[in-house]
Design a protein around this motif. Sequence first.
Motif, PDB file in Angstrom:
ATOM      1  N   ARG A 154       0.941  -1.185   0.061  1.00 11.93           N
ATOM      2  CA  ARG A 154       0.108  -0.189   0.072  1.00 11.93           C
ATOM      3  C   ARG A 154       0.867   1.287   0.052  1.00 11.93           C
ATOM      4  N   ARG A 174     -13.250   7.523  -4.579  1.00 11.42           N
ATOM      5  CA  ARG A 174     -12.568   6.260  -4.635  1.00 11.42           C
ATOM      6  C   ARG A 174     -13.573   5.008  -4.953  1.00 11.42           C
ATOM      7  N   GLN A 178     -13.464   2.587  -7.788  1.00 10.54           N
ATOM      8  CA  GLN A 178     -13.354   1.179  -7.523  1.00 10.54           C
ATOM      9  C   GLN A 178     -14.335   0.234  -8.144  1.00 10.54           C
ATOM     10  N   LEU A 224      -4.936   2.541  -9.528  1.00  9.94           N
ATOM     11  CA  LEU A 224      -4.039   1.332  -8.996  1.00  9.94           C
ATOM     12  C   LEU A 224      -2.799   1.825  -8.794  1.00  9.94           C
ATOM     13  N   ARG A 227      -2.279   3.428  -5.570  1.00  8.07           N
ATOM     14  CA  ARG A 227      -3.062   2.764  -4.473  1.00  8.07           C
ATOM     15  C   ARG A 227      -4.329   3.435  -3.816  1.00  8.07           C
ATOM     16  N   ILE A 229      -7.220   2.800  -5.165  1.00 10.22           N
ATOM     17  CA  ILE A 229      -8.135   1.897  -5.361  1.00 10.22           C
ATOM     18  C   ILE A 229      -7.337   0.660  -5.271  1.00 10.22           C
ATOM     19  N   ASP A 230      -8.224  -0.675  -4.957  1.00  9.48           N
ATOM     20  CA  ASP A 230      -7.387  -1.812  -4.986  1.00  9.48           C
ATOM     21  C   ASP A 230      -7.621  -2.631  -6.314  1.00  9.48           C
ATOM     22  N   THR A 232      -8.919  -5.731  -8.304  1.00  8.42           N
ATOM     23  CA  THR A 232      -9.990  -6.680  -8.115  1.00  8.42           C
ATOM     24  C   THR A 232      -9.653  -7.894  -8.724  1.00  8.42           C
TER      25      THR A 232
END
Length: 232
Positions: A154, A174, A178, A224, A227, A229-230, A232
């Motif tokens: 992160r 976010r 996301q 991305l 960082r 958002i994550d 998937t």
Amino acid sequence: MTFDQEHALRWERLVEEFSADGLIHLTYGLAEVDTSEKPSLCADLAMSTMSRALIEQHFKHGCLAFDPLMRALRAGRLEPLAFDIEAMEMASDMLSEMRAIGLKSGLLFPLPPQAGCPVAGLIAASPLSYPQIVELLQREGQRLVARAHLFHARAAGELMRRRDGVATLTTRERSCLQIISRGERVAAAAHQLGLSEATVELHLRNARHKLGARSLPEAVARGLLYRQIDAT
């Protein structure tokens, strides 16, 4: 809690956890490689429990605190490395300060490279003797490596975001981005978040602007990278 607060809390937790093992001073950073392929670490790409002024002084000209450790990182080694501060012969303001406060040894944790920053590592210094740090590595190395990697997953994006001067996204921005990153449409995001489609589009437009993206796919990619958002 804001994104910046979450990042600060992750760092505080890492310092606390490593300190419990006698690793009381941490320096985490990413090193860029310029056109001459010489690594340089700037203060904006480092976090440390050492004084900020010392970090900035040492890194502002592309200097590195631990040349032997940087060589180990650039060699692509993946395993952690124990080092003996007392035995190091190189001249370094940071090394002198570490000795002055009683640090004798430490561990280097090489970390996976990130886009634009091919060298990354966590240096954990300790008042333990070199034999004691070697014993700690043998006993707790797997746990410490896992914890360092979890933090890096992160924190790397956050340091690059700061380097590039990119603003943090709000919680709503976010969340909207996301959902879009999962291949869903604006209507689906609106339904999931209980918002109107116009509001979702506004949040996405703001996210694109903050991330410097010209399209939603590019915003997802940059989200991305930083960082925000994550995956998937």
